[in-house]
Design a protein around this motif. Structure first.
Motif, PDB file in Angstrom:
ATOM      1  N   ILE A   1       0.873  -1.179   0.000  1.00 36.07           N
ATOM      2  CA  ILE A   1       0.000   0.000   0.000  1.00 36.07           C
ATOM      3  C   ILE A   1       0.908   1.226   0.000  1.00 36.07           C
ATOM      4  N   ASP A   2       0.724   2.054  -1.018  1.00 39.07           N
ATOM      5  CA  ASP A   2       1.582   3.228  -1.193  1.00 39.07           C
ATOM      6  C   ASP A   2       0.891   4.467  -0.623  1.00 39.07           C
ATOM      7  N   ALA A   3       1.350   4.891   0.562  1.00 37.53           N
ATOM      8  CA  ALA A   3       0.808   6.102   1.191  1.00 37.53           C
ATOM      9  C   ALA A   3       1.970   7.051   1.495  1.00 37.53           C
ATOM     10  N   LEU A   4       2.878   7.191   0.523  1.00 39.20           N
ATOM     11  CA  LEU A   4       4.056   8.043   0.749  1.00 39.20           C
ATOM     12  C   LEU A   4       3.705   9.506   0.567  1.00 39.20           C
ATOM     13  N   LEU A   5       3.200   9.833  -0.592  1.00 43.21           N
ATOM     14  CA  LEU A   5       2.794  11.214  -0.866  1.00 43.21           C
ATOM     15  C   LEU A   5       1.495  11.186  -1.662  1.00 43.21           C
ATOM     16  N   GLY A   6       0.661  12.177  -1.420  1.00 42.52           N
ATOM     17  CA  GLY A   6      -0.606  12.246  -2.155  1.00 42.52           C
ATOM     18  C   GLY A   6      -0.659  13.506  -2.984  1.00 42.52           C
ATOM     19  N   SER A   7      -1.780  14.212  -2.834  1.00 42.43           N
ATOM     20  CA  SER A   7      -1.982  15.399  -3.654  1.00 42.43           C
ATOM     21  C   SER A   7      -1.109  16.568  -3.188  1.00 42.43           C
ATOM     22  N   GLY A   8      -0.403  16.394  -2.084  1.00 42.36           N
ATOM     23  CA  GLY A   8       0.471  17.468  -1.595  1.00 42.36           C
ATOM     24  C   GLY A   8       1.816  17.524  -2.301  1.00 42.36           C
ATOM     25  N   LEU A   9       2.045  16.651  -3.262  1.00 36.70           N
ATOM     26  CA  LEU A   9       3.336  16.620  -3.979  1.00 36.70           C
ATOM     27  C   LEU A   9       3.677  18.007  -4.527  1.00 36.70           C
ATOM     28  N   SER A  10       4.865  18.490  -4.195  1.00 38.68           N
ATOM     29  CA  SER A  10       5.223  19.837  -4.658  1.00 38.68           C
ATOM     30  C   SER A  10       6.434  19.848  -5.583  1.00 38.68           C
ATOM     31  N   ARG A  11       7.163  18.749  -5.621  1.00 38.79           N
ATOM     32  CA  ARG A  11       8.325  18.680  -6.525  1.00 38.79           C
ATOM     33  C   ARG A  11       8.630  17.213  -6.824  1.00 38.79           C
ATOM     34  N   SER A  12       9.469  17.007  -7.824  1.00 40.54           N
ATOM     35  CA  SER A  12       9.799  15.625  -8.196  1.00 40.54           C
ATOM     36  C   SER A  12      10.520  14.939  -7.041  1.00 40.54           C
ATOM     37  N   LEU A  13      10.385  13.616  -6.993  1.00 39.67           N
ATOM     38  CA  LEU A  13      11.008  12.872  -5.883  1.00 39.67           C
ATOM     39  C   LEU A  13      12.524  12.838  -6.032  1.00 39.67           C
ATOM     40  N   GLU A  14      13.199  12.948  -4.886  1.00 37.14           N
ATOM     41  CA  GLU A  14      14.646  12.776  -4.903  1.00 37.14           C
ATOM     42  C   GLU A  14      15.082  12.126  -3.596  1.00 37.14           C
ATOM     43  N   GLY A  15      16.331  11.816  -3.491  1.00 39.24           N
ATOM     44  CA  GLY A  15      16.903  11.275  -2.248  1.00 39.24           C
ATOM     45  C   GLY A  15      16.206  10.025  -1.766  1.00 39.24           C
ATOM     46  N   LEU A  16      15.899  10.029  -0.461  1.00 34.91           N
ATOM     47  CA  LEU A  16      15.340   8.834   0.177  1.00 34.91           C
ATOM     48  C   LEU A  16      14.015   8.396  -0.459  1.00 34.91           C
ATOM     49  N   LEU A  17      13.128   9.383  -0.704  1.00 37.00           N
ATOM     50  CA  LEU A  17      11.826   9.036  -1.284  1.00 37.00           C
ATOM     51  C   LEU A  17      11.980   8.372  -2.648  1.00 37.00           C
ATOM     52  N   LYS A  18      12.858   8.946  -3.452  1.00 39.49           N
ATOM     53  CA  LYS A  18      13.100   8.406  -4.793  1.00 39.49           C
ATOM     54  C   LYS A  18      13.600   6.956  -4.689  1.00 39.49           C
ATOM     55  N   SER A  19      14.529   6.752  -3.757  1.00 41.54           N
ATOM     56  CA  SER A  19      15.108   5.417  -3.661  1.00 41.54           C
ATOM     57  C   SER A  19      14.077   4.407  -3.136  1.00 41.54           C
ATOM     58  N   VAL A  20      13.201   4.840  -2.219  1.00 43.73           N
ATOM     59  CA  VAL A  20      12.144   3.923  -1.742  1.00 43.73           C
ATOM     60  C   VAL A  20      11.216   3.566  -2.904  1.00 43.73           C
ATOM     61  N   VAL A  21      10.796   4.581  -3.666  1.00 43.41           N
ATOM     62  CA  VAL A  21       9.858   4.327  -4.773  1.00 43.41           C
ATOM     63  C   VAL A  21      10.502   3.397  -5.813  1.00 43.41           C
ATOM     64  N   GLU A  22      11.771   3.609  -6.081  1.00 46.31           N
ATOM     65  CA  GLU A  22      12.461   2.718  -7.038  1.00 46.31           C
ATOM     66  C   GLU A  22      12.422   1.269  -6.547  1.00 46.31           C
ATOM     67  N   LYS A  23      12.668   1.087  -5.238  1.00 46.51           N
ATOM     68  CA  LYS A  23      12.665  -0.283  -4.704  1.00 46.51           C
ATOM     69  C   LYS A  23      11.263  -0.891  -4.758  1.00 46.51           C
ATOM     70  N   LEU A  24      10.250  -0.080  -4.470  1.00 44.53           N
ATOM     71  CA  LEU A  24       8.877  -0.613  -4.519  1.00 44.53           C
ATOM     72  C   LEU A  24       8.517  -1.003  -5.960  1.00 44.53           C
ATOM     73  N   ASN A  25       8.933  -0.169  -6.902  1.00 41.07           N
ATOM     74  CA  ASN A  25       8.624  -0.482  -8.313  1.00 41.07           C
ATOM     75  C   ASN A  25       9.335  -1.751  -8.792  1.00 41.07           C
ATOM     76  N   GLU A  26      10.495  -2.028  -8.189  1.00 42.24           N
ATOM     77  CA  GLU A  26      11.250  -3.240  -8.588  1.00 42.24           C
ATOM     78  C   GLU A  26      10.736  -4.496  -7.898  1.00 42.24           C
ATOM     79  N   SER A  27       9.832  -4.333  -6.932  1.00 40.50           N
ATOM     80  CA  SER A  27       9.456  -5.468  -6.075  1.00 40.50           C
ATOM     81  C   SER A  27       8.665  -6.554  -6.797  1.00 40.50           C
ATOM     82  N   GLU A  28       8.051  -6.208  -7.931  1.00 41.90           N
ATOM     83  CA  GLU A  28       7.225  -7.153  -8.702  1.00 41.90           C
ATOM     84  C   GLU A  28       6.024  -7.675  -7.923  1.00 41.90           C
TER      85      GLU A  28
END
Ligand SMILES: NC(=O)C1=CN([C@@H]2O[C@H](COP(=O)(O)OP(=O)(O)OC[C@H]3O[C@@H](n4cnc5c(N)ncnc54)[C@H](O)[C@@H]3O)[C@@H](O)[C@H]2O)[C@@H](O)CC1
Ligand SMILES: [K+]
Length: 507
Positions: A124-151
């Motif tokens: 369940i992805d509850a990292l960021l919702g409609s409050g997103l203000s800029r592209s993901l970077e750093g820790l958030l980016k790396s978490v999302v990359e890992k979730l996308n690779e999880s299959e």
């Protein structure tokens, strides 16, 4: 159904909190509970291990509340909080307090974290919702990359983390690739656009009881046509009616080797409630049409014009008081003389106020001139049904992304005073008043030759029956998609053909 922008959704949220009244934390409780209702129906307890990834704002707060609600239902749960910032929302804080009384929460605060995924997992992805203000970077980016690779399947809360709700992302942005997105009450513009399909997955709306009066008052530019709304447009057939009540349609279509387009269009027209249909086409098409569609009448172009569709036969006498609507385009071919025929018919329809639907080669012919001067011949309020390539032709330019495409679409509809149905998944119907209505039916099985011809015939039938151009466009596109959905159920998306769409028209 209105599609609102993020600031308007926030206002609807605040208005509901003030006027219902309801505490912000209780509105979050309602949203989370709506998510859980969807989730427990689709991901049955016992079959899955649920891993919930939470951010630090209200989207993360939803994730924590969802975890607290899933726990007593017996779900095997693991909850992760990604500490990407020092700032946390009040609702997040309260929900963390409530959850930690029940189950422990794991903290991810650096990029070297490891989470092992198993086949049975669902995220369940509850990292960021409609409050997103800029592209993901750093820790958030790396978490999302890992979730996308999880299959494993990912279910996004409200919106996939990293996806902007109503503006374009950069091509290089990291964004959650959700299997399903369960969104709160109001669909987001991002969900309608092909460029976001791989992130949004299948999306679903759950009601969270935002104030309806407020939503009613917002002047929206974008709409999503729900089945309930569209089906209300259907006019019942009255008992004491005759074929004249339902109009006489003229379909101008077909050429040598392209009579199939005319047949598909004509048959779809007859299947959509029209009283009478005349097909105007080349002499050599007569026998084909009469044999395959005996219900339709045939008006030949003058003989001696060989196999090109060329008609100079349009005049007030044979059009006025005869036809209630004209459809033109499928299978006509492109040629300067064909263009002249089309222009002549357009001018006559404009003079006689006969509604038109203009498709395919009719659009290509009208796009022939360098400066697109033929477009001025199109009668106001006509319905144009281009696919993206045909629309680029009409504009004589392309677009950099789907948001720019929508802007160009609105401008074109407003400036030309016409309705444009830009075909594709969620066909976008742009009206001369500047609004865009996205269709809710249809499937990828319809991306085949002949589907567009069917749509032209259906819209033509509705215009001939007296539906307004706006109604004919919205209802026609919807019923076309619905018939396609039924065809896909019966035959499968790969195997269905345009004729199957016609066989499944029913409204
Ligand atoms: N508006 C509504 O109707 C409701 C909203 N709810 C939830 O609230 C969410 C919106 O919550 P928030 O406004 O707190 O926003 P988010 O939870 O989406 O984001 C939290 C904060 O993260 C920061 N942020 C944004 N982009 C970032 C980035 N790329 N990197 C690092 N930090 C970033 C911002 O300061 C933002 O406010 C909705 O998506 C939904 O899940 C629901 O709980 C209830 C009803
Ligand atoms: K999310």
């Amino acid at each position: 159904m209105k599609i609102l922008f993020v600031n308007e959704i926030r206002e609807a949220d605040a208005y509901t909190i003030l006027h219902e009244p309801i505490d912000s934390i209780d509105l979050m409780e309602r949203a989370s509970s709506a998510f859980v209702s969807w989730f427990k129906e689709n991901y049955l307890v016992g079959n899955y291990k649920v891993k919930i990834f939470c951010g630090l704002g209200d989207n993360g707060g939803d994730g924590l509340a969802i975890a607290r609600m899933l726990h007593p239902l017996g779900y095997d749960l693991e909850v992760f909080v990604v500490k990407f910032s020092k700032k946390i929302s009040e609702n997040f804080d309260q929900n963390l307090y409530r959850l930690e009384k029940q189950i422990p929460v794991k903290i991810i605060d650096n990029e070297s974290f490891i989470v092992n995924f198993e086949k049975k997992d669902v995220i369940i992805d509850a990292l960021l919702g409609s409050g997103l203000s800029r592209s993901l970077e750093g820790l958030l980016k790396s978490v999302v990359e890992k979730l996308n690779e999880s299959e494993v399947p990912i279910i996004s809360v409200d919106i996939p983390s990293g996806l902007f709700a109503n503006k374009s992302n950069n091509l290089s942005d990291t964004i959650i690739k959700a299997t399903h997105t369960v969104s709160f009450q109001i669909p987001k513009l991002a969900f309608m656009l092909p460029q976001n399909a791989e992130f949004v997955g299948d999306w679903h709306i759950v009601d969270i009881g935002l104030n309806e009066d407020f939503i009613e008052k917002v002047t929206a530019k974008f709409f999503y046509s729900t089945p309930l709304e569209v089906e209300k447009l259907i006019k019942p057939r009255k008992k004491f009616s005759h074929k004249g009540t339902f109009g006489h349609a003229l379909l101008v279509s077909g050429s040598y080797g392209m009579m199939g387009a005319a047949i598909l269009s004509a048959r779809a027209c007859m299947r959509s409630g029209v009283g009478k249909l005349t097909v105007h086409s080349i002499p050599s098409g007569l026998a084909i049409m009469q044999m395959l569609l005996p219900e339709a009448m045939y008006w030949e172009t003058a003989s001696g014009e060989s196999d090109l569709f060329i008609s100079t036969q349009y005049n007030i006498e044979n059009i006025a008081n005869k036809f209630q609507a004209v459809g033109i385009g499928p299978g006509l071919g492109v040629n300067i003389k064909i263009k002249e025929s089309i222009e002549q018919l357009c001018e006559l329809c404009a003079e006689l106020s006969i509604p038109m639907v203009i498709d395919a080669d009719a659009l290509n012919n009208l796009s022939m001139d360098e400066n697109r001067e033929s477009l001025s011949k199109i009668p106001k309020n006509s319905i144009l049904t281009p696919h993206p390539k045909e629309f680029q032709n009409l504009l004589n330019k392309s677009w950099k992304d789907d948001y720019e495409k929508l802007e160009l679409l609105t401008q074109f509809a407003v400036n030309q005073g016409v309705i444009v149905c830009l075909k594709g998944a969620n066909t976008a119907i742009a009206l001369p008043d500047g609004t865009i209505h996205f269709n809710s039916s249809g499937n990828a099985g319809m991306a085949k030759a002949g589907s567009g011809d069917v749509l032209t015939g259906m819209i033509l039938a509705l215009l001939a029956q007296g539906y307004s151009p706006k109604e004919a466009a919205i209802l026609g596109v919807y019923q076309h998609g619905l018939a396609g959905d039924k065809a896909a159920q019966n035959r499968g998306m790969n195997n269905m053909i345009a004729s199957d769409i016609i066989e499944n028209i029913r409204f």
